[in-house]
Design an enzyme around this catalytic site. Structure first.
Site, PDB file in Angstrom:
ATOM      1  N   CYS A   8       0.898  -1.367   0.164  1.00 52.10           N
ATOM      2  CA  CYS A   8      -0.078   0.070  -0.048  1.00 52.10           C
ATOM      3  C   CYS A   8       0.837   1.256  -0.046  1.00 52.10           C
ATOM      4  CB  CYS A   8      -0.852  -0.169   1.223  1.00 52.10           C
ATOM      5  SG  CYS A   8      -2.340  -1.148   1.180  1.00 52.10           S
ATOM      6  N   CYS A  18      -8.268  -2.157  -4.341  1.00 52.51           N
ATOM      7  CA  CYS A  18      -7.688  -2.898  -5.291  1.00 52.51           C
ATOM      8  C   CYS A  18      -8.603  -4.428  -5.599  1.00 52.51           C
ATOM      9  CB  CYS A  18      -6.320  -3.116  -4.854  1.00 52.51           C
ATOM     10  SG  CYS A  18      -5.148  -1.626  -5.104  1.00 52.51           S
ATOM     11  N   CYS A  32      -5.232   1.789   4.474  1.00 56.66           N
ATOM     12  CA  CYS A  32      -4.161   1.426   3.604  1.00 56.66           C
ATOM     13  C   CYS A  32      -2.871   2.056   3.988  1.00 56.66           C
ATOM     14  CB  CYS A  32      -4.519   1.404   2.038  1.00 56.66           C
ATOM     15  SG  CYS A  32      -5.213   3.270   1.950  1.00 56.66           S
TER      16      CYS A  32
HETATM   17 FE1  SF4 Z   1      -1.374  -3.676  -2.675  1.00 56.96          FE
HETATM   18 FE2  SF4 Z   1      -3.734  -4.752  -1.803  1.00 56.96          FE
HETATM   19 FE3  SF4 Z   1      -2.769  -2.079  -0.781  1.00 56.96          FE
HETATM   20 FE4  SF4 Z   1      -3.966  -2.443  -3.329  1.00 56.96          FE
HETATM   21  S1  SF4 Z   1      -4.850  -2.723  -1.516  1.00 56.96           S
HETATM   22  S2  SF4 Z   1      -1.835  -1.435  -2.770  1.00 56.96           S
HETATM   23  S3  SF4 Z   1      -2.918  -4.611  -3.869  1.00 56.96           S
HETATM   24  S4  SF4 Z   1      -1.953  -4.379  -0.461  1.00 56.96           S
END
Ligand code: SF4
Length: 236
Positions: free
Chosen positions: A116, A196, A224
């Site tokens: 993230c 995501c 995140c």
């Molecule tokens: Fe990575 Fe999942 Fe965060 Fe997207 S939500 S940046 S894929 S860890």
């Protein structure tokens, strides 16, 4: 009283239109962070009604749902506003994927937060460079990590503004429908919160709105890094 405290006092109970206008009066360079989710398309619509809309930007993590990219195209066509797109730093992303694999974020909380950071937090810092404030679609009803927020929050040297903070999901849904605002069809398939693709699933009836985000983690970890409250021992 600080400027932030005064804004919170003055705008308590105000509607999102009033809060947005007051934000741009107080912070003319405020930028709108559009995640392409339901709240943020509502904010883009509201911003488009202003005489001088704020900068609008999207963080393209590279792992969004195909439907989210469709929403970006539809917003550009409908509102004819410039939408800046920020992508992860290429070498940093390549190094992380080389070391951990494309889905290494499932292996630990630290690796998830690192992914993230590369795909969201660092691009956000670039998008907000020099801005005194940013506008986002947080709502207090979205879950335990957001229930104690205020309309205007001090945030790493700038101010974070959440004009929809006191709206329910039903209010946002009704507003988007009333104004026929382009939005992600997944919102009608059990996805109240969309990030995501590999880190978002549908929620069941009765679950928290953000229960489908990083569903394998504890509820108090479900941020995140864009909005997460730092805890002792966290990485910067
Ligand atoms: Fe990575 Fe999942 Fe965060 Fe997207 S939500 S940046 S894929 S860890």
């Amino acid at each position: 009283m600080t400027a932030v405290a005064e804004l919170n006092r003055r705008l308590a109970g105000a509607g999102p239109e009033t809060i947005l206008a007051a934000t741009l009066e107080a912070f003319p360079d405020a930028a709108l962070a559009c995640s392409l989710g339901l709240e943020d398309v509502a904010l883009v619509h509201l911003a488009s009604q202003l005489p001088r809309p704020p900068r609008i930007f999207v963080l393209d993590t590279g792992r969004l749902f195909p439907e989210s990219y469709d929403v970006l195209d539809q917003l550009r066509r409908r509102y004819r506003l410039p939408v800046e797109v920020y992508c992860p730093d290429g070498p940093a992303l390549e190094a992380w994927v080389d070391a951990h694999g494309p889905n290494g974020f499932r292996d630990s909380l630290e690796l998830r937060q690192a992914c993230c950071r590369i795909r969201k937090v660092e691009p956000l810092a670039r998008a907000l460079a020099g801005a005194a404030a940013w506008i986002c679609g947080l709502r207090s009803a979205q879950g335990p990590t957001r229930s104690g927020l205020q309309l205007f929050e001090p945030d790493a040297g700038r101010v974070k503004v959440s004009p929809l903070l006191h709206w329910s999901l039903a209010q946002v849904t009704a507003f988007v429908a009333e104004h026929r605002i382009p939005h992600n069809p997944l919102h009608h398939q059990g996805f109240p919160s969309i990030g995501c693709a590999p880190c978002t699933r549908a929620v069941a009836a009765g679950e928290d709105e953000r229960a489908g985000r990083w569903w394998w983690e504890r509820p108090d970890h479900k941020e995140c890094g864009l909005h997460r409250t730092p805890r002792p021992g966290d990485q910067p």
